[in-house]
Design a protein around this motif. Sequence first.
Motif, PDB file in Angstrom:
ATOM      1  N   VAL A   1       3.706  -2.947   2.186  1.00 44.54           N
ATOM      2  CA  VAL A   1       2.199  -3.056   1.872  1.00 44.54           C
ATOM      3  C   VAL A   1       2.019  -1.536   1.511  1.00 44.54           C
ATOM      4  O   VAL A   1       2.470  -0.490   2.225  1.00 44.54           O
ATOM      5  N   ILE A   2       1.554  -1.234   0.450  1.00 47.49           N
ATOM      6  CA  ILE A   2       1.102   0.083  -0.103  1.00 47.49           C
ATOM      7  C   ILE A   2      -0.147   0.602   0.159  1.00 47.49           C
ATOM      8  O   ILE A   2      -1.238  -0.049  -0.198  1.00 47.49           O
ATOM      9  N   VAL A   3      -0.368   1.694   0.905  1.00 51.29           N
ATOM     10  CA  VAL A   3      -1.750   2.105   1.021  1.00 51.29           C
ATOM     11  C   VAL A   3      -2.127   3.387  -0.107  1.00 51.29           C
ATOM     12  O   VAL A   3      -1.178   4.192  -0.070  1.00 51.29           O
TER      13      VAL A   3
ATOM     14  N   ASP B   1       1.527  -5.902  -1.815  1.00 47.06           N
ATOM     15  CA  ASP B   1       0.147  -5.858  -1.246  1.00 47.06           C
ATOM     16  C   ASP B   1      -0.250  -4.422  -1.375  1.00 47.06           C
ATOM     17  O   ASP B   1       0.563  -3.453  -1.270  1.00 47.06           O
ATOM     18  N   ARG B   2      -1.454  -4.230  -1.336  1.00 51.38           N
ATOM     19  CA  ARG B   2      -2.034  -2.779  -1.601  1.00 51.38           C
ATOM     20  C   ARG B   2      -3.436  -2.873  -0.710  1.00 51.38           C
ATOM     21  O   ARG B   2      -4.036  -3.550  -0.776  1.00 51.38           O
TER      22      ARG B   2
ATOM     23  N   LEU C   1       0.618  -6.426   6.697  1.00 51.89           N
ATOM     24  CA  LEU C   1       2.130  -6.338   6.659  1.00 51.89           C
ATOM     25  C   LEU C   1       2.453  -7.463   7.849  1.00 51.89           C
ATOM     26  O   LEU C   1       3.410  -8.539   7.571  1.00 51.89           O
ATOM     27  N   LEU C   2       2.030  -7.409   9.066  1.00 50.99           N
ATOM     28  CA  LEU C   2       2.373  -8.307  10.159  1.00 50.99           C
ATOM     29  C   LEU C   2       2.034  -9.705   9.973  1.00 50.99           C
ATOM     30  O   LEU C   2       2.766 -10.398  10.710  1.00 50.99           O
TER      31      LEU C   2
ATOM     32  N   VAL D   1      -4.648  -7.625  -2.119  1.00 57.02           N
ATOM     33  CA  VAL D   1      -5.235  -6.625  -2.347  1.00 57.02           C
ATOM     34  C   VAL D   1      -6.124  -6.235  -1.845  1.00 57.02           C
ATOM     35  O   VAL D   1      -7.284  -7.083  -1.940  1.00 57.02           O
ATOM     36  N   ILE D   2      -6.384  -5.377  -0.590  1.00 57.24           N
ATOM     37  CA  ILE D   2      -7.600  -5.103   0.108  1.00 57.24           C
ATOM     38  C   ILE D   2      -8.299  -4.007  -0.393  1.00 57.24           C
ATOM     39  O   ILE D   2      -7.786  -3.003  -0.174  1.00 57.24           O
ATOM     40  N   THR D   3      -9.385  -3.887  -0.856  1.00 56.65           N
ATOM     41  CA  THR D   3     -10.493  -2.834  -1.303  1.00 56.65           C
ATOM     42  C   THR D   3     -11.036  -2.503  -0.070  1.00 56.65           C
ATOM     43  O   THR D   3     -12.082  -3.442   0.291  1.00 56.65           O
ATOM     44  N   LEU D   4     -11.151  -1.147   0.332  1.00 52.87           N
ATOM     45  CA  LEU D   4     -12.292  -0.762   1.245  1.00 52.87           C
ATOM     46  C   LEU D   4     -13.237  -0.210   0.823  1.00 52.87           C
ATOM     47  O   LEU D   4     -13.326   0.472  -0.345  1.00 52.87           O
ATOM     48  N   PRO D   5     -14.310  -0.381   1.653  1.00 58.08           N
ATOM     49  CA  PRO D   5     -15.794   0.179   1.096  1.00 58.08           C
ATOM     50  C   PRO D   5     -15.490   1.763   1.235  1.00 58.08           C
ATOM     51  O   PRO D   5     -15.213   2.442   2.059  1.00 58.08           O
TER      52      PRO D   5
END
Lengths: 366, 366
Positions: free
Chosen positions: B153-155, B164-165, B329-330, B340-344
């Motif tokens: 997972v990439i942050v 994944d990001r 990841l887990l 892809v998770i986009t945070l507010p």
Amino acid sequence: MNRPMRTRRQATLASLAAELGVSRTTVSNAYNRPDQLSPELRRRVLETARRLGYPGPDPVARSLRTRKAGAVGLLLTENLSYAFRDPAAVGVLEGLALACEDAGVGLHLVPASPGREDVAAVHRAGVDGFVVYSVPDDDPHLAAVLSRPVPTVIVDQPQVEGVDRVGPDDEAATVDLANHLVNLGHRQVGVLCMRLARDRNDGFAPLRRQHEAHYHVQRTRLAALAKTFEKAGVDWASVPVVERFEHSVDEGASAARQLLDAHPGVTALVCTSDILALGAIAEVRRRGLRVPADLTVTGFDGIAEATRAGLTTVHQPVLEKGRAAGKLLLSAGDRVSPKVITLPTELRIGTTSAPPRTAEERWFGP
Amino acid sequence: MNRPMRTRRQATLASLAAELGVSRTTVSNAYNRPDQLSPELRRRVLETARRLGYPGPDPVARSLRTRKAGAVGLLLTENLSYAFRDPAAVGVLEGLALACEDAGVGLHLVPASPGREDVAAVHRAGVDGFVVYSVPDDDPHLAAVLSRPVPTVIVDQPQVEGVDRVGPDDEAATVDLANHLVNLGHRQVGVLCMRLARDRNDGFAPLRRQHEAHYHVQRTRLAALAKTFEKAGVDWASVPVVERFEHSVDEGASAARQLLDAHPGVTALVCTSDILALGAIAEVRRRGLRVPADLTVTGFDGIAEATRAGLTTVHQPVLEKGRAAGKLLLSAGDRVSPKVITLPTELRIGTTSAPPRTAEERWFGP
DNA sequence: CTGAAAGCGCTAACAT
DNA sequence: ATGTTAGCGCTTTCAG
């Protein structure tokens, strides 16, 4: 950048060797000892590896075989939130990480929050040694670490016979600090300290609890204060000591509030950490009192923010502490007797300590 | 507390079994599946283990067998000193650590300082997956991570197709911020940004370097600024952008100095991080100018210190970002397509942004 | 509830 | 320069 989705582990060193018609040794050598085979063959091996999607030797299998995990474990039975928020702890972590980096080994944070009784994580950690940072002497995780057949270094606390340790001389440093206050004339002091045991007690800590504290650092600092102030004629049993379970500026403020509400006559607040002291200062000011004119406040650690605030405190080299622990662990070779590294501390007199106001001043103003 | 000095690994599961006259399975079960054998036998096994000094199943051997390392790797190709000093990074680390803690897995920090070309540490890490935090798209460590057959997972950065990001919408957030400035009337701006590539360039970053930046986050923010200001009639090519390799308050100050020396006419300093912005504010004040009356300064991240300073900035939930990465990841189980998770984010208008002074004001005072 | 067999994937002597 | 042999220490079907 792009990248194919992997299915599962596709190739092993053995299958690669088979494909190439060479022995496993040769393939292994291609990765680990390039000088042990012709450049040409090595090229072929690596090329075929890429073609087959062989990602290189499995680290776990290698570790099993070589008996080297390539990582050191860090046991920290504190809520990470608080650990990461305390610059002193971050400094230790940073120093340790630097030592690991220099040695090219990983740093494995063991999941061990204070509540957790499950020690399995310690047993599951594939590491070549442990650094234990500031845990109570009765913590089950600590016992688990010590039961593992790898070297261990303890930072700050507890003191365990036969185990390497890195930390300041809390006793001497605290005596110095206390003498500074005694010399200024303070005889009515109050103390704000960190958690003394694993059970939560947000409030006054009676003598017995002070003596039986499971956190050696806090116990030592309190004892050193007691010793020094008693020598100056203070009855320690009458000195209010307020304990806080969580270590934060806010808790420092609330502890100061609790103490001052019950003992408005104290002339100095001695805090066993800068974080608590910063909170104490905030509370003192909130009450309309001036530091140090109306009240002296001291800390411990010497974090940057404390320096900026002019806090009178004991500075200790936290980064060096972490680094020393890492180096010690990684050089643990075949030392015979356990090593104890004592780090230098420095009393830093800032602008938050001054002589107490006399009774007259207190009633009639400066 | 006391503890005998250990020699070397003394007993194995097999030798224990032999000693007890039972099979290895039984001993293994005594540790891993207590319900598979009589309590009495189990007691005997554990008792004998203690007597023989058997520390329990070797974690590495177990990992090899179970194909589970019980740890996630964290790749962070930043100097740890800086990483630990940036509250935004610490927040991510903390969130990730919390996620790991919840899952009972360790967090393995991979030694990978920016200078290091040696990627072996990545291959040596016994982990079940990697979190990659804010690395340039051409970093060899990243390539090494991606070559390993474990989920990743990439942050924040980079964006790699198929991986994944987790991160904010830098583009949208920056546009909002830029519009705020445009609406205030700013047309003469200067930009302070973080490292754009692995080669050091402490100074002005020409357009080309901006476009070719290997740090996707910086590239995106710059592009969003360019887009928005051009829409407002500003010629982006004439906007000074000063880059700093190291990320610290001091570097922010020096960057501001460099920019203001060369372009005293700018009315706003847009910084791509709060850390840089805090330094910029310090420098502006040092020059005897007021923020925001004489100069507007903005940041990015929304760290606590920035909030305290009243900085106009874009807040992003850094702890959640780390936690989300860990959880993702887990839970990586058998997801099909990359997630892809986009945070507010939230534009926080503070007290460091205001309309630009007019030319008259500038000459004749307010 | 217990045991026997079969490796997990790799490296390190020791040959050749 | 390459191959052979012998495990590292453990878990896990599958039978009893």
